[in-house]
Design an enzyme around this catalytic site. Structure first.
Site, PDB file in Angstrom:
ATOM      1  N   HIS A 186      71.689 -71.769 -48.838  1.00  0.00           N
ATOM      2  CA  HIS A 186      72.352 -70.483 -48.617  1.00  0.00           C
ATOM      3  C   HIS A 186      73.870 -70.616 -48.752  1.00  0.00           C
ATOM      4  CE1 HIS A 186      68.596 -68.668 -47.632  1.00  0.00           C
ATOM      5  NE2 HIS A 186      68.412 -69.371 -46.525  1.00  0.00           N
TER       6      HIS A 186
ATOM      7  N   TRP B 188      63.569 -60.475 -42.332  1.00  0.00           N
ATOM      8  CA  TRP B 188      63.564 -60.568 -40.866  1.00  0.00           C
ATOM      9  C   TRP B 188      62.336 -61.325 -40.361  1.00  0.00           C
ATOM     10  CZ3 TRP B 188      67.902 -59.829 -38.452  1.00  0.00           C
ATOM     11  CH2 TRP B 188      68.823 -58.883 -38.902  1.00  0.00           C
TER      12      TRP B 188
ATOM     13  N   ASP C  83      67.758 -65.249 -55.953  1.00  0.00           N
ATOM     14  CA  ASP C  83      66.583 -65.951 -55.456  1.00  0.00           C
ATOM     15  C   ASP C  83      66.683 -67.443 -55.734  1.00  0.00           C
ATOM     16  OD1 ASP C  83      64.119 -66.197 -54.255  1.00  0.00           O
ATOM     17  OD2 ASP C  83      62.981 -65.685 -56.050  1.00  0.00           O
TER      18      ASP C  83
ATOM     19  N   LEU D 280      86.344 -53.788 -59.277  1.00  0.00           N
ATOM     20  CA  LEU D 280      84.904 -54.036 -59.251  1.00  0.00           C
ATOM     21  C   LEU D 280      84.353 -53.512 -57.932  1.00  0.00           C
ATOM     22  CD1 LEU D 280      82.218 -55.444 -60.133  1.00  0.00           C
ATOM     23  CD2 LEU D 280      83.109 -57.540 -59.066  1.00  0.00           C
TER      24      LEU D 280
ATOM     25  N   TRP E  33      66.391 -74.553 -54.192  1.00  0.00           N
ATOM     26  CA  TRP E  33      67.501 -75.424 -54.606  1.00  0.00           C
ATOM     27  C   TRP E  33      67.714 -76.523 -53.560  1.00  0.00           C
ATOM     28  CZ3 TRP E  33      72.110 -76.980 -52.526  1.00  0.00           C
ATOM     29  CH2 TRP E  33      73.061 -77.517 -53.389  1.00  0.00           C
TER      30      TRP E  33
ATOM     31  N   ASN F 191      67.615 -70.018 -53.243  1.00  0.00           N
ATOM     32  CA  ASN F 191      68.468 -70.879 -52.408  1.00  0.00           C
ATOM     33  C   ASN F 191      67.654 -71.971 -51.706  1.00  0.00           C
ATOM     34  OD1 ASN F 191      70.721 -69.363 -53.061  1.00  0.00           O
ATOM     35  ND2 ASN F 191      70.710 -68.170 -51.177  1.00  0.00           N
TER      36      ASN F 191
END
Length: 238
Positions: A31, A63, A14, A125, A19, A16
């Site tokens: 993003h 969306w 959370d 991973l 920022w 982006n």
């Protein structure tokens, strides 16, 4: 490897947009910077020895965002899947995507399927990307699947258990998260892994996602290690 690391860490990436706004930049820049942070965090997770990580990449509610922002995110997703596939494979990362793929563009679905196929045997991973995902949606879909089996006569209602329900979830072959990390200072889970987070420890970080680093991951793991996980049982008394 750090002693006592979580087997599975889930992350709500959370901040982006915040920022970017703080730097007077378009949200798309946030993003893109967030995608860079994800790349670095995956390297850190491998170094630390985390077996599973799930990232809330695009929620079912996302969306509802402005179409130009959705287009930017989907464009970034395309580029990420194309550019990072070789890196994932070389690093031993196995990719799995969960969520409603019917709302994604056909070419994105094709890229996802190819990435999953090419990385299916990797074991350093496992990265689970939640795309077009909503926890309530997942539970409703699982319930519908079970109801259809009951309706067809292939399942007796008395046979419905927690384990059977979990088998109908997107994450049926993945252990539940031990730790949830959310960035940007928000303290909620926002329709993310509602069933799977039942006993997860949670760490909320003030930093926005693009600024999240390996040191922040280590801090969250250290916080997790301090917790007494009782899974609903009473604490032992001296």
């Amino acid at each position: 490897m750090i002693k006592g690391i979580p087997n599975h860490i889930a992350v709500i990436m959370d901040g982006n947009g915040r920022w970017a706004k703080a730097r007077h930049l378009p949200r798309a820049f946030g993003h893109r910077k967030g995608a860079e942070a994800l790349r670095e965090l995956l390297k850190a997770a491998i170094d630390i020895g985390v077996p599973y990580m799930t990232f809330y990449s695009f929620s079912s509610e996302n969306w509802n965002r402005p179409q130009n922002e959705i287009n930017d995110i989907m464009g970034l997703l395309r580029r990420y899947l194309q550019s990072e596939l070789a890196t994932f494979h070389e690093a031993g990362i196995k990719l799995k995507v969960i969520g409603d793929r019917s709302r994604l563009a056909n070419d994105i679905v094709a890229l996802i399927e190819e990435a999953e196929r090419q990385t299916s045997s990797n074991d350093k991973l496992t990265v689970i990307m939640a795309l077009s995902y909503g926890g309530r949606q997942e539970i409703v879909e699982a319930t519908r699947n079970i109801a259809n089996k009951v309706k067809s006569g292939s399942l007796d209602p008395d046979e419905i258990t927690s384990d059977l329900f979990e088998n109908e979830l997107y994450t049926n072959d993945i252990p539940d998260p031990d730790l949830l990390i959310r960035t940007s200072g928000e303290m909620r889970i926002s329709n993310f892994l509602l069933w799977q987070l039942a006993y997860s420890e949670m760490v909320f970080v003030e930093k926005n996602w693009p600024d999240f680093s390996k040191q922040d991951l280590l801090f969250a793991i250290e916080e997790y290690q301090k917790r007494d996980r009782r899974y609903g049982s009473a604490a032992e008394t001296a």
